[in-house]
Design a protein around this motif. Sequence first.
Motif, mmCIF file in Angstrom:
data_model
loop_
_atom_site.group_PDB
_atom_site.id
_atom_site.type_symbol
_atom_site.label_atom_id
_atom_site.label_comp_id
_atom_site.label_asym_id
_atom_site.label_seq_id
_atom_site.Cartn_x
_atom_site.Cartn_y
_atom_site.Cartn_z
ATOM 1 N N CYS A 1 0.818 -1.126 0.041
ATOM 2 C CA CYS A 1 0.155 -0.033 0.105
ATOM 3 C C CYS A 1 0.920 1.364 0.032
ATOM 4 O O CYS A 1 0.465 2.360 -0.794
ATOM 5 C CB CYS A 1 -0.976 -0.140 1.458
ATOM 6 N N LYS A 2 1.880 1.163 0.728
ATOM 7 C CA LYS A 2 2.824 2.434 0.579
ATOM 8 C C LYS A 2 3.617 2.580 -0.711
ATOM 9 O O LYS A 2 3.483 3.760 -1.229
ATOM 10 C CB LYS A 2 4.068 2.219 1.838
ATOM 11 N N GLY A 3 3.775 1.638 -1.433
ATOM 12 C CA GLY A 3 4.317 1.628 -2.827
ATOM 13 C C GLY A 3 3.215 2.074 -3.651
ATOM 14 O O GLY A 3 3.457 2.874 -4.640
ATOM 15 N N VAL A 4 1.906 1.650 -3.582
ATOM 16 C CA VAL A 4 0.956 2.232 -4.309
ATOM 17 C C VAL A 4 0.572 3.679 -4.381
ATOM 18 O O VAL A 4 0.493 4.699 -5.094
ATOM 19 C CB VAL A 4 -0.290 1.214 -4.224
ATOM 20 N N GLY A 5 0.672 3.992 -2.980
ATOM 21 C CA GLY A 5 0.734 5.588 -2.411
ATOM 22 C C GLY A 5 1.732 6.349 -3.285
ATOM 23 O O GLY A 5 1.300 7.486 -3.630
ATOM 24 N N PHE A 6 3.012 5.851 -3.038
ATOM 25 C CA PHE A 6 4.160 6.815 -3.719
ATOM 26 C C PHE A 6 4.134 6.623 -5.032
ATOM 27 O O PHE A 6 4.490 7.515 -5.841
ATOM 28 C CB PHE A 6 5.482 6.270 -2.876
ATOM 29 N N GLY A 7 3.377 5.416 -5.581
ATOM 30 C CA GLY A 7 3.346 5.574 -6.889
ATOM 31 C C GLY A 7 2.265 6.707 -7.548
ATOM 32 O O GLY A 7 2.625 7.247 -8.429
ATOM 33 N N LYS A 8 1.280 7.099 -6.811
ATOM 34 C CA LYS A 8 0.651 8.313 -7.000
ATOM 35 C C LYS A 8 1.305 9.488 -7.161
ATOM 36 O O LYS A 8 1.001 10.370 -7.739
ATOM 37 C CB LYS A 8 -0.597 8.233 -6.071
ATOM 38 N N VAL A 9 2.279 9.515 -6.204
ATOM 39 C CA VAL A 9 3.184 10.847 -6.294
ATOM 40 C C VAL A 9 4.208 10.966 -7.297
ATOM 41 O O VAL A 9 4.502 11.806 -7.738
ATOM 42 C CB VAL A 9 3.862 10.677 -4.649
ATOM 43 N N TYR A 10 4.881 9.666 -7.288
ATOM 44 C CA TYR A 10 6.188 9.583 -8.183
ATOM 45 C C TYR A 10 6.066 9.109 -9.605
ATOM 46 O O TYR A 10 6.794 8.908 -10.537
ATOM 47 C CB TYR A 10 7.271 9.157 -7.360
ATOM 48 N N GLY A 11 4.642 8.540 -9.863
ATOM 49 C CA GLY A 11 4.364 8.005 -11.240
ATOM 50 C C GLY A 11 4.682 6.592 -11.350
ATOM 51 O O GLY A 11 4.814 6.157 -12.374
ATOM 52 N N GLY A 12 5.079 5.775 -10.537
ATOM 53 C CA GLY A 12 5.364 4.467 -10.718
ATOM 54 C C GLY A 12 4.195 3.634 -10.859
ATOM 55 O O GLY A 12 3.339 3.821 -10.284
ATOM 56 N N GLY A 13 4.411 2.735 -11.938
ATOM 57 C CA GLY A 13 3.445 1.982 -12.435
ATOM 58 C C GLY A 13 3.304 0.643 -11.908
ATOM 59 O O GLY A 13 3.991 0.388 -10.789
ATOM 60 N N ALA A 14 2.469 -0.083 -12.308
ATOM 61 C CA ALA A 14 2.114 -1.679 -11.576
ATOM 62 C C ALA A 14 3.601 -2.523 -11.774
ATOM 63 O O ALA A 14 3.899 -3.046 -10.658
ATOM 64 C CB ALA A 14 1.108 -2.219 -12.410
ATOM 65 N N LEU A 15 4.067 -2.387 -12.835
ATOM 66 C CA LEU A 15 5.414 -3.174 -13.245
ATOM 67 C C LEU A 15 6.495 -2.634 -12.401
ATOM 68 O O LEU A 15 7.332 -3.588 -11.679
ATOM 69 C CB LEU A 15 6.029 -2.839 -14.562
ATOM 70 N N THR A 16 6.837 -1.330 -12.053
ATOM 71 C CA THR A 16 7.650 -0.826 -11.296
ATOM 72 C C THR A 16 7.517 -1.363 -9.803
ATOM 73 O O THR A 16 8.509 -1.847 -8.914
ATOM 74 C CB THR A 16 7.812 0.870 -11.366
ATOM 75 N N LEU A 17 6.210 -1.048 -9.246
ATOM 76 C CA LEU A 17 5.944 -1.786 -8.068
ATOM 77 C C LEU A 17 6.147 -3.040 -7.781
ATOM 78 O O LEU A 17 6.639 -3.529 -6.726
ATOM 79 C CB LEU A 17 4.601 -1.349 -7.624
ATOM 80 N N SER A 18 5.619 -3.977 -8.858
ATOM 81 C CA SER A 18 6.130 -5.334 -8.815
ATOM 82 C C SER A 18 7.667 -5.508 -8.293
ATOM 83 O O SER A 18 7.715 -6.438 -7.789
ATOM 84 C CB SER A 18 5.510 -5.901 -9.987
ATOM 85 N N ARG A 19 8.382 -4.770 -9.148
ATOM 86 C CA ARG A 19 9.612 -5.327 -8.889
ATOM 87 C C ARG A 19 10.419 -4.687 -7.625
ATOM 88 O O ARG A 19 11.088 -5.529 -7.210
ATOM 89 C CB ARG A 19 10.599 -4.198 -10.160
ATOM 90 N N GLN A 20 9.699 -3.574 -7.199
ATOM 91 C CA GLN A 20 10.299 -3.040 -5.888
ATOM 92 C C GLN A 20 9.934 -3.965 -4.659
ATOM 93 O O GLN A 20 10.621 -3.953 -3.573
ATOM 94 C CB GLN A 20 9.956 -1.539 -5.841
ATOM 95 N N THR A 21 8.558 -4.504 -4.656
ATOM 96 C CA THR A 21 7.974 -5.194 -3.654
ATOM 97 C C THR A 21 8.157 -6.735 -3.971
ATOM 98 O O THR A 21 8.297 -7.496 -2.744
ATOM 99 C CB THR A 21 6.717 -4.861 -3.403
ATOM 100 N N GLY A 22 8.394 -7.207 -4.990
ATOM 101 C CA GLY A 22 8.459 -8.576 -5.086
ATOM 102 C C GLY A 22 7.079 -9.293 -5.423
ATOM 103 O O GLY A 22 7.006 -10.376 -5.682
ATOM 104 N N ALA A 23 6.090 -8.421 -5.438
ATOM 105 C CA ALA A 23 4.788 -9.083 -5.341
ATOM 106 C C ALA A 23 4.466 -9.305 -6.682
ATOM 107 O O ALA A 23 4.770 -8.674 -7.639
ATOM 108 C CB ALA A 23 3.669 -8.107 -4.892
ATOM 109 N N PRO A 24 3.500 -10.467 -7.058
ATOM 110 C CA PRO A 24 3.256 -10.574 -8.515
ATOM 111 C C PRO A 24 2.458 -9.393 -8.954
ATOM 112 O O PRO A 24 1.540 -8.793 -8.394
ATOM 113 C CB PRO A 24 2.300 -11.902 -8.189
ATOM 114 N N LEU A 25 2.527 -9.425 -10.391
ATOM 115 C CA LEU A 25 1.728 -8.254 -11.139
ATOM 116 C C LEU A 25 0.440 -8.230 -10.886
ATOM 117 O O LEU A 25 -0.008 -6.952 -10.593
ATOM 118 C CB LEU A 25 2.542 -8.164 -12.616
#
Length: 641
Positions: free
Chosen positions: A454-478
């Motif tokens: 959830c933190k990653g999704v929130g910061f994605g709203k701020v910094y523009g990171g998409g689903a693929l970037t967040l998947s890489r950063q957290t290790g969660a499946p896409l």
Amino acid sequence: MKHLRYTVAGTETVTHVPEDGRDLQSFRAFVEHQARNGLVTALDTETTGLDIYSPTYGLRTVQLGNAVDAYVLQVEGRPEMAEAARWALSVLPRMVVHNAPFDLLVLDRHLSTPLETLAPRVTDSKILAHMYDPRLRAEGGTGLGLKELSALHVDPSAPDTQGDLTAVFRSIGETKATGWRAIDINHPTYLQYAGLDVIFASRLLPILEEQLRKVGVGRPLVDFEHRVMTICCKMMRRGMRVDHDYVTALVGRLEEEAREQALIAERYGVTSVNATAQVSAALVGMGETLTEKTPSGALKVDKAILLDLADLDTSWQRRGARTPNPLADAVLRSKRAGKWRSSYGIAMRDGLDAAGRIHYNINSLQARTARMSISGPPLQQLPSGDWTIRRALLPDEGHRIFSVDYSAVEMRVLAALADESVMKRAIAEGRDLHAFTAELIYGPDFTSFHRKLCKGVGFGKVYGGGALTLSRQTGAPLPDVKKAISAYDRTYRGIKRYSSHLQREARARGFVVRTPVGRRLPLDRDRVYAATNYMVQSTARDVLCQALVDMDDKGLTEYLLLPIHDEALGCAPADIAEDVAREVGKTMSMDFFGVPLDTDPEVGGVSWGSLYMKKADVMMKHDAYYAAHPDEARAAEERRK
């Protein structure tokens, strides 16, 4: 008196080079005319290079002029010329300088013209250019350099003295970096270059001012940016002490680490960690799947991809999402050690002034969103969880270091701008915003991994990171990441509405949005979705800058060392350090459209690293606890899964 004549936009201009006391009478008459009539005078300097505080640094010329006349005073080794320049700078009421921080600090250091007396009378034309269009030419903007702006607005056929000067440097066996010190101060190309700079700056100023007037950028914002620039100049002038012995040893350790990790990479057939084709081929050979490609069609193995393969997050901590790939890990660590050695270690070891201080460069108005940057060395790029480089930077003798940063400032700014009621309620209740979000989405039994997602999704709203970037950063499946993003949007509907509103507004305004302070943020036509990211980042930057102004009003600037993202770093005498940190925190705290922006003052010891060693200790204790309690570690892993 030497006279160099050339035509700019169909008008003959003259660069005057006084050679003796009699020639200075003409210069004084020019200055008195400018002062008596309240005219803007362009100012520039030529020096031996960029390292203003180096013990061997020198000021060579000071030039002043208007749209048709430029005077180049050769102050190097000429006390009478230096005195004439000091006098002129003391009486001229208004001046324009392109990239003013450099010249202001040069004159403060090498001509005894105090920054505090000169800066209030200076307009930086680069600031005006950025406020009209902050994009570089490569990004589709007008650019920010004096020469490119002059070619666009003043005279596209003006002589390319920069290119001519570089050719002269080569002819005398020097480079673009070293030629400034070696070139004959009487070389006509050198003098012409110096004269043209002030003539162009003088002609450029009214054009930029008219541009800002037409698009509605008001004088208060212009004045605000100049105030912030001056505050940053004071911090640059002060600099920080460096532990030279520590840095010298660190350079050796980093060199050894880079070599050791490169040897590990060699075991997998990679003879150079910078050879991306070798790295990608070796990773594929190890069974890794690489799908992304560069514009040229090569397999991409950038930092984000390597971190994912090495099972590391952006703070270089293990995610526990997969088995780390040893080659990716070695490549990352070798490249990082090499970069740290050159960008930080060597820069701090060899770039000190006579008092053992490093003077970094703070660009107070950088990037499209106006976020600040730091160079020489790039201290804002250091990982938040590592103290290795920060350990080298020390407070003044008898002082303690302190840091004051905002608590989740970007998310709070987003909540305020979007008027997101659910998020604002959580902030008002003092909740951990990311845990609050995880509980809303996943229920009261959410895991630490859910919070991280959830933190990653929130910061994605701020910094523009998409689903693929967040998947890489957290290790969660896409698919899981995409579900989390959808759930986030359903939970915080105000943010989705706000983003849609900004995009409609941008299209209606010619792909430009306005921040609360009136700053123009141009958007790329194919990336209108970035409007929310730009708005939040720019506004958070302005929050910190307003705090810097407020601190300056209170006399706190003397304690400040650096502004870094959402943090103010400083030092104060040991006996008052706690009090100063609290006052800085109090000054930075504010109410932003009904959302409290809280701060977290922290006082460390005798290095900047001491603040981060505490965080590292907490992390080590956390890791040690789970190492001693394997049952709980396994349970935590199961909850994460």
